[in-house]
Design an enzyme around this catalytic site. Structure first.
Site, PDB file in Angstrom:
ATOM      1  N   GLY A  14       0.780  -1.242   0.000  1.00 25.86           N
ATOM      2  CA  GLY A  14       0.000   0.000   0.000  1.00 25.86           C
ATOM      3  C   GLY A  14       0.806   1.282   0.000  1.00 25.86           C
ATOM      4  O   GLY A  14       0.317   2.320   0.453  1.00 25.86           O
ATOM      5  N   SER A  15       2.008   1.257  -0.557  1.00 24.44           N
ATOM      6  CA  SER A  15       2.782   2.512  -0.579  1.00 24.44           C
ATOM      7  C   SER A  15       2.188   3.510  -1.573  1.00 24.44           C
ATOM      8  O   SER A  15       2.260   4.725  -1.350  1.00 24.44           O
ATOM      9  CB  SER A  15       4.264   2.250  -0.867  1.00 24.44           C
ATOM     10  OG  SER A  15       4.466   1.860  -2.199  1.00 24.44           O
ATOM     11  N   ASN A  16       1.573   3.030  -2.643  1.00 24.69           N
ATOM     12  CA  ASN A  16       0.891   3.956  -3.556  1.00 24.69           C
ATOM     13  C   ASN A  16      -0.364   4.542  -2.901  1.00 24.69           C
ATOM     14  O   ASN A  16      -0.658   5.722  -3.079  1.00 24.69           O
ATOM     15  CB  ASN A  16       0.537   3.263  -4.877  1.00 24.69           C
ATOM     16  CG  ASN A  16       1.735   3.229  -5.819  1.00 24.69           C
ATOM     17  OD1 ASN A  16       2.129   4.263  -6.362  1.00 24.69           O
ATOM     18  ND2 ASN A  16       2.336   2.055  -5.974  1.00 24.69           N
ATOM     19  N   MET A  92      -3.738  -7.298  -6.804  1.00 26.03           N
ATOM     20  CA  MET A  92      -3.145  -8.387  -7.580  1.00 26.03           C
ATOM     21  C   MET A  92      -4.165  -9.303  -8.257  1.00 26.03           C
ATOM     22  O   MET A  92      -3.886 -10.481  -8.458  1.00 26.03           O
ATOM     23  CB  MET A  92      -2.208  -9.218  -6.679  1.00 26.03           C
ATOM     24  CG  MET A  92      -1.081  -8.412  -6.060  1.00 26.03           C
ATOM     25  SD  MET A  92      -0.083  -7.542  -7.297  1.00 26.03           S
ATOM     26  CE  MET A  92       0.828  -8.932  -7.969  1.00 26.03           C
ATOM     27  N   ILE A  94      -7.144  -9.713 -11.528  1.00 27.28           N
ATOM     28  CA  ILE A  94      -7.745  -9.179 -12.749  1.00 27.28           C
ATOM     29  C   ILE A  94      -9.169  -8.748 -12.394  1.00 27.28           C
ATOM     30  O   ILE A  94      -9.919  -9.522 -11.789  1.00 27.28           O
ATOM     31  CB  ILE A  94      -7.802 -10.279 -13.855  1.00 27.28           C
ATOM     32  CG1 ILE A  94      -6.406 -10.856 -14.115  1.00 27.28           C
ATOM     33  CG2 ILE A  94      -8.463  -9.746 -15.109  1.00 27.28           C
ATOM     34  CD1 ILE A  94      -5.493 -10.023 -14.945  1.00 27.28           C
ATOM     35  N   HIS A 111       1.089   0.770 -13.109  1.00 30.85           N
ATOM     36  CA  HIS A 111       1.865  -0.396 -13.535  1.00 30.85           C
ATOM     37  C   HIS A 111       3.352  -0.023 -13.551  1.00 30.85           C
ATOM     38  O   HIS A 111       3.704   1.035 -14.079  1.00 30.85           O
ATOM     39  CB  HIS A 111       1.403  -0.836 -14.930  1.00 30.85           C
ATOM     40  CG  HIS A 111       2.101  -2.064 -15.406  1.00 30.85           C
ATOM     41  ND1 HIS A 111       1.774  -3.313 -14.951  1.00 30.85           N
ATOM     42  CD2 HIS A 111       3.150  -2.218 -16.254  1.00 30.85           C
ATOM     43  CE1 HIS A 111       2.581  -4.199 -15.519  1.00 30.85           C
ATOM     44  NE2 HIS A 111       3.424  -3.566 -16.314  1.00 30.85           N
ATOM     45  N   ASP A 143      -9.277  -1.504 -18.805  1.00 26.18           N
ATOM     46  CA  ASP A 143     -10.291  -2.107 -19.683  1.00 26.18           C
ATOM     47  C   ASP A 143     -10.231  -3.621 -19.522  1.00 26.18           C
ATOM     48  O   ASP A 143      -9.570  -4.124 -18.604  1.00 26.18           O
ATOM     49  CB  ASP A 143     -10.103  -1.630 -21.143  1.00 26.18           C
ATOM     50  CG  ASP A 143      -8.784  -2.109 -21.742  1.00 26.18           C
ATOM     51  OD1 ASP A 143      -8.092  -2.950 -21.110  1.00 26.18           O
ATOM     52  OD2 ASP A 143      -8.445  -1.651 -22.846  1.00 26.18           O
ATOM     53  N   GLU A 176       6.377   6.188  -9.170  1.00 26.93           N
ATOM     54  CA  GLU A 176       4.971   5.798  -8.999  1.00 26.93           C
ATOM     55  C   GLU A 176       4.297   6.711  -7.986  1.00 26.93           C
ATOM     56  O   GLU A 176       3.152   7.143  -8.173  1.00 26.93           O
ATOM     57  CB  GLU A 176       4.868   4.345  -8.520  1.00 26.93           C
ATOM     58  CG  GLU A 176       5.322   3.310  -9.530  1.00 26.93           C
ATOM     59  CD  GLU A 176       5.060   1.896  -9.038  1.00 26.93           C
ATOM     60  OE1 GLU A 176       3.990   1.635  -8.453  1.00 26.93           O
ATOM     61  OE2 GLU A 176       5.935   1.021  -9.226  1.00 26.93           O
TER      62      GLU A 176
HETATM   63  C1  GRF Z   1       3.592  -1.222  -7.450  1.00 26.78           C
HETATM   64  O1  GRF Z   1       4.848  -1.439  -8.023  1.00 26.78           O
HETATM   65  C2  GRF Z   1       2.531  -1.096  -8.513  1.00 26.78           C
HETATM   66  O2  GRF Z   1       2.996  -0.491  -9.699  1.00 26.78           O
HETATM   67  C3  GRF Z   1       2.190  -2.543  -8.794  1.00 26.78           C
HETATM   68  O3  GRF Z   1       2.252  -3.162  -7.540  1.00 26.78           O
HETATM   69  C4  GRF Z   1       3.115  -2.438  -6.672  1.00 26.78           C
HETATM   70  C5  GRF Z   1       2.305  -2.067  -5.472  1.00 26.78           C
HETATM   71  O4  GRF Z   1       3.066  -1.444  -4.474  1.00 26.78           O
HETATM   72  N1  GRF Z   1       0.916  -2.635  -9.460  1.00 26.78           N
HETATM   73  P1  GRF Z   1       2.333  -0.800  -3.225  1.00 26.78           P
HETATM   74  O5  GRF Z   1       1.420  -1.874  -2.643  1.00 26.78           O
HETATM   75  O6  GRF Z   1       1.550   0.397  -3.696  1.00 26.78           O
HETATM   76  O7  GRF Z   1       3.413  -0.421  -2.284  1.00 26.78           O
END
Ligand code: GRF
Length: 202
Positions: A14-16, A92, A94, A111, A143, A176
């Site tokens: 969950g760093s994003n 993770m 689809i 991504h 999509d 990201e």
């Molecule tokens: C990131 O590299 C993102 O691009 C990919 O999965 C990773 C998730 O990282 N889809 P986080 O859970 O947001 O730290």
């Protein structure tokens, strides 16, 4: 449109998600996170949400009879929260067809490669194995394909001699964390329009 309502789907770290939370916290991104949902009950992303008093919903995939039952419940929860935008942030799975059509052009993903190169899993390893000299990250609409939807923005990083999957992943992840809030800000500000495969930024 009022404040952009975002739902975030995570499976892990969950760093994003954190970058999005921080961007909202700093006032840069004018949005609110209506819920964070995970298919994995132990996901660190859920803890991050709780820490910031954001509703955290665990939908333990292993407790469902299968993909259809899981997706139906996910869709039910999402419809109840009625977000403007659903962000996949290290989610993770689809996304199923019903969810995509219920939220057409309103699901975004990040991504860790410059799409359309290296879709799917282990993108950083794919990039290294291929020998590319630049890689990066892509924020795109979702999509029915795997990492195929219209691209909102991309950021590049160099691939350096001696890079490992880990060092390259770290360099990409830094970008990201800038790219996702930036893309959401474009959407929140009403500057994003889709024309076929192209995303027009006004
Ligand atoms: C990131 O590299 C993102 O691009 C990919 O999965 C990773 C998730 O990282 N889809 P986080 O859970 O947001 O730290």
């Amino acid at each position: 449109m009022g404040l952009l309502k975002i739902a975030v789907l995570v499976s892990g770290r969950g760093s994003n998600l954190q970058a999005i939370i921080d961007s909202i916290g700093s006032g840069e991104l004018q949005a609110g996170i209506v819920c964070v949902i995970s298919d994995k009950p132990g996901a660190e992303g859920l803890k991050r949400a709780q820490k910031h008093s954001i509703e955290a919903v665990a939908l333990d995939y292993s407790k469902f009879s299968g993909k259809d039952a899981y997706e139906a419940e996910l869709l039910r929860v999402l419809k109840e929260k009625s977000p403007d935008i659903i962000c996949l942030a290290g989610y993770m799975r689809i996304v199923g067809k019903d969810l995509i059509s219920a939220f057409r052009n309103r699901i975004v993903n990040i991504h860790p490669a410059l799409l359309p190169s290296f879709p799917g899993l282990d993108s950083q390893k794919q990039a290294l194995d291929h020998g590319v000299k630049v890689s990066g990250c892509t924020v795109h609409f979702v999509d029915e394909g795997c990492d195929t939807g219209p691209i909102i923005l991309q950021k590049c990083v160099p691939v350096l001699e001696g890079d490992t999957e880990e060092t390259l992943s770290i360099r990409i992840l830094e970008q990201e964390h800038r790219a996702y809030p930036e893309a959401l800000k474009l959407i929140a500000d009403g500057r994003v329009r889709i024309e076929g495969r192209r995303v027009i930024i006004s």
